[in-house]
Enzyme design. Structure first.
Site, PDB file in Angstrom:
ATOM      1  CG  ASP A 114      -1.925   1.137   1.205  1.00 14.12           C
ATOM      2  OD1 ASP A 114      -2.416   1.469   0.120  1.00 14.12           O
ATOM      3  OD2 ASP A 114      -2.214   1.695   2.282  1.00 14.12           O
ATOM      4  CD  GLU A 128      -7.284  10.186  -5.259  1.00 14.22           C
ATOM      5  OE1 GLU A 128      -7.678  10.837  -4.267  1.00 14.22           O
ATOM      6  OE2 GLU A 128      -7.052  10.720  -6.362  1.00 14.22           O
ATOM      7  CG  ASP A 130      -4.054   3.420  -2.325  1.00 14.71           C
ATOM      8  OD1 ASP A 130      -4.232   2.584  -1.426  1.00 14.71           O
ATOM      9  OD2 ASP A 130      -3.174   4.285  -2.268  1.00 14.71           O
ATOM     10  CG  HIS A 131      -8.107   6.249  -1.255  1.00 15.36           C
ATOM     11  ND1 HIS A 131      -7.103   6.240  -0.307  1.00 15.36           N
ATOM     12  CD2 HIS A 131      -7.878   7.354  -2.027  1.00 15.36           C
ATOM     13  CE1 HIS A 131      -6.313   7.290  -0.486  1.00 15.36           C
ATOM     14  NE2 HIS A 131      -6.757   7.963  -1.526  1.00 15.36           N
ATOM     15  CG  ASP A 166      -6.235   1.875   1.866  1.00 10.69           C
ATOM     16  OD1 ASP A 166      -5.537   0.852   1.843  1.00 10.69           O
ATOM     17  OD2 ASP A 166      -5.807   3.001   1.539  1.00 10.69           O
TER      18      ASP A 166
END
Length: 294
Positions: A14, A32, A35-36, A39
């Site tokens: 990450d 983006e 990635d989030h 998460d």
């Protein structure tokens, strides 16, 4: 130990994906979002693994608060970003939290999870309660800090969000989700959370992940957030079923809701990634080779 290694690998990758994207000149909104989005899912799984490692199942209220506060904290961070245009970074943030959780898993692996049931002398409180309370306090601090920023207004017109929408609008889906979760926790005739805590958290965690992804999409695209989403359908049916005194067995309905929410999240992510790739004329998980200099 497997959980600690899994978090370490995830945390390392990450942290490296952004560096790799900048190095290969492949930074874009899809990266983006991906990635989030990952998460958001990992927050739910890591929370469940944490409470299992601490053997906190005998304290259902603390277990509920620990898991759901983690979801709310991550959501508030992106709510903050949707308002200000910048994702906040705190002195004690994601990396520090993950390192702390990894240490907890390592202690459980080496000394055994029952070490957390040892009572602290003189105050007669188990170590696992102290650990959960400290985690809860850290999460609440970060959440309150984000809410204070939100209260000050955004970067849009007249203090609105970056999409020129109401700064309070993103609160609606998360508030509804928490309302349903708390109602089932308190009033389920079969004590659904007490008997099946992992299923309960994962089911609502999938819905929370979906609305968090919607918030990330709104932030990346600077567009209004989708407030009425299919992610809220399962919790709504659970609430209606509870109101009519469980026409359907709530455990079976929770299983169906978990299956639907998981499919809904995966389908939504796939659909969104395809749309972004088509619009930006890029390939997912593929880096185009640089053209040779003329």
């Amino acid at each position: 130990m497997v959980c600690a290694m899994g978090i370490f690998i995830y945390q390392t990758l990450d942290a490296l994906d952004g560096k790799q994207a900048r190095r290969t000149s492949s930074c874009n909104s899809l990266g983006e979002l991906f990635d989030h989005g990952c998460d958001a899912f990992s927050t739910v799984v890591i929370s469940v693994a944490l409470v299992c490692s601490l053997l906190i199942g005998n304290f259902p209220v603390l277990l509920f608060l620990t898991c759901f506060t983690g979801m709310v904290t991550y959501y508030c961070a992106h709510w903050n970003a949707y308002i200000t245009g910048t994702l906040p970074v705190n002195a004690f943030d994601v990396t520090e939290s993950q390192v702390t959780i990894m240490l907890i898993h390592v202690v459980s692996a080496i000394l055994g999870p029952h070490i957390w049931l040892t009572k602290i002398p003189k105050i007669d409180i188990e170590f696992n309660i102290i650990a959960c309370v400290l985690v809860e306090m850290a999460l609440l601090f970060v959440t309150l800090k984000a809410l204070l920023v939100i209260q000050q207004g955004g970067q849009g017109k007249n203090g609105s969000t970056i999409a020129n929408t109401s700064v309070l609008s993103p609160a609606l889906p998360m508030f509804f989700l928490l309302f349903v979760a708390c109602t089932l926790f308190l009033h389920s005739p079969t004590n659904l959370f007490h008997n099946h805590p992992c299923l309960f958290v994962l089911t609502f965690g999938m819905s929370a992940s979906k609305i968090t992804v919607n918030l990330v999409i709104a932030h990346v695209s600077k567009s209004p957030m989708v407030l009425i989403d299919s992610a809220l359908l399962g919790p709504f049916i659970l609430l209606i079923n509870l109101y009519f005194r469980t026409i359907i067995n709530d455990f079976h309905l929770m299983l169906a809701t978990f299956a639907f929410s998981t499919f809904d999240v995966l389908y939504s992510v796939k659909s969104t990634c395809n749309q972004v790739c088509t619009y930006m004329k890029i390939s997912c998980f593929t880096i185009s080779p640089k053209s040779a200099p003329q």
